[in-house]
Design an enzyme around this catalytic site. Structure first.
Site, mmCIF file in Angstrom:
data_model
loop_
_atom_site.group_PDB
_atom_site.id
_atom_site.type_symbol
_atom_site.label_atom_id
_atom_site.label_comp_id
_atom_site.label_asym_id
_atom_site.label_seq_id
_atom_site.Cartn_x
_atom_site.Cartn_y
_atom_site.Cartn_z
ATOM 1 N N ASN A 83 60.029 1.811 2.402
ATOM 2 C CA ASN A 83 60.240 1.147 1.056
ATOM 3 C C ASN A 83 60.985 2.116 0.092
ATOM 4 O OD1 ASN A 83 60.655 -0.918 -0.788
ATOM 5 N ND2 ASN A 83 58.744 -1.976 -0.161
ATOM 6 N N HIS A 113 52.617 26.403 2.790
ATOM 7 C CA HIS A 113 52.845 27.790 2.273
ATOM 8 C C HIS A 113 51.650 28.665 2.885
ATOM 9 C CE1 HIS A 113 56.414 26.822 0.322
ATOM 10 N NE2 HIS A 113 55.747 25.630 -0.063
ATOM 11 N N GLY A 140 51.562 1.729 -0.753
ATOM 12 C CA GLY A 140 52.313 2.665 -1.661
ATOM 13 C C GLY A 140 51.826 3.880 -2.430
ATOM 14 N N THR A 163 44.276 13.677 4.802
ATOM 15 C CA THR A 163 44.052 15.157 5.134
ATOM 16 C C THR A 163 43.350 15.089 6.392
ATOM 17 O OG1 THR A 163 41.643 15.102 4.147
ATOM 18 C CG2 THR A 163 43.480 15.733 2.628
ATOM 19 N N ARG A 178 39.443 8.112 3.364
ATOM 20 C CA ARG A 178 37.788 8.065 4.081
ATOM 21 C C ARG A 178 38.063 6.616 4.844
ATOM 22 N NH1 ARG A 178 35.503 12.385 2.945
ATOM 23 N NH2 ARG A 178 34.937 12.946 0.711
#
Length: 181
Positions: A83, A113, A140, A163, A178
């Site tokens: 979207n 980095h 979103g 993550t 989670r």
């Protein structure tokens, strides 16, 4: 190895290498044309996706505005949908499976980095691929970090920061994301 070869291999590289700068400039020119094509036909927009991306399966759609680094590392399965306002930092491959729906403002980031300040000061970067399976729904504003695999049929809640890998069929949400079910 060239800096581009190092980038594609996920090794440390320097992004302002002339070959990569030229690739990014080509992508920027393509993005300018693509982002102006919101009133073009579906077929015309899909032809632009085929031109600018590594692969765009039949019926794959990205609603402008869209931003990416190079384009050639992005692979969209059949019917994949992104979207408005998505950003994909594609220094290494990003695979988005067939039928996956990605909400507005989602960011998929393969670039990172070094933690070592000396290496960072030398403008070094590296990347890890992102793989998003088939029939995934990403709400979103979610953020998918480098090296993540999101399994088939998974759901990522709006605004989540992913993550860790998300197993097939799982639903995750939150910062960090989670498991919900």
């Amino acid at each position: 190895m060239t800096q581009k070869e190092r980038m594609l291999a996920g090794e440390l590289y320097v992004a302002d290498d002339p070959e990569l700068v030229a690739d990014a400039a080509r992508a920027a020119a393509w993005l300018e044309r693509y982002n102006r094509a919101s009133t073009a036909t579906v077929a015309e927009r899909h032809a632009l996706l085929v031109e600018g991306l590594g692969h765009a399966g039949r019926g794959a759609t990205i609603r402008p505005p869209f931003q990416c680094d190079y384009g050639y590392n992005i692979h969209l399965g059949e019917g994949a949908f992104l979207n408005f306002g998505c950003t994909v930092l594609d220094v290494v491959p990003v695979q988005i499976g067939a039928g996956t729906q990605i909400g507005p403002g989602v960011q998929i980031l393969t670039a990172d980095h070094p933690r070592d300040p000396v290496q960072r000061g030398r403008m070094l970067e590296f990347g890890r691929p992102v793989i998003i399976g088939r029939n995934v729904w990403i709400g979103g504003g979610a953020l998918i970090l480098l090296g993540i695999i999101v399994g088939d049929d998974a759901i990522v809640g709006a605004g989540s920061v992913v993550t860790r890998d998300v197993r097939a069929g799982a639903a995750v949400a939150g910062i960090p994301a989670r498991l919900l079910r």
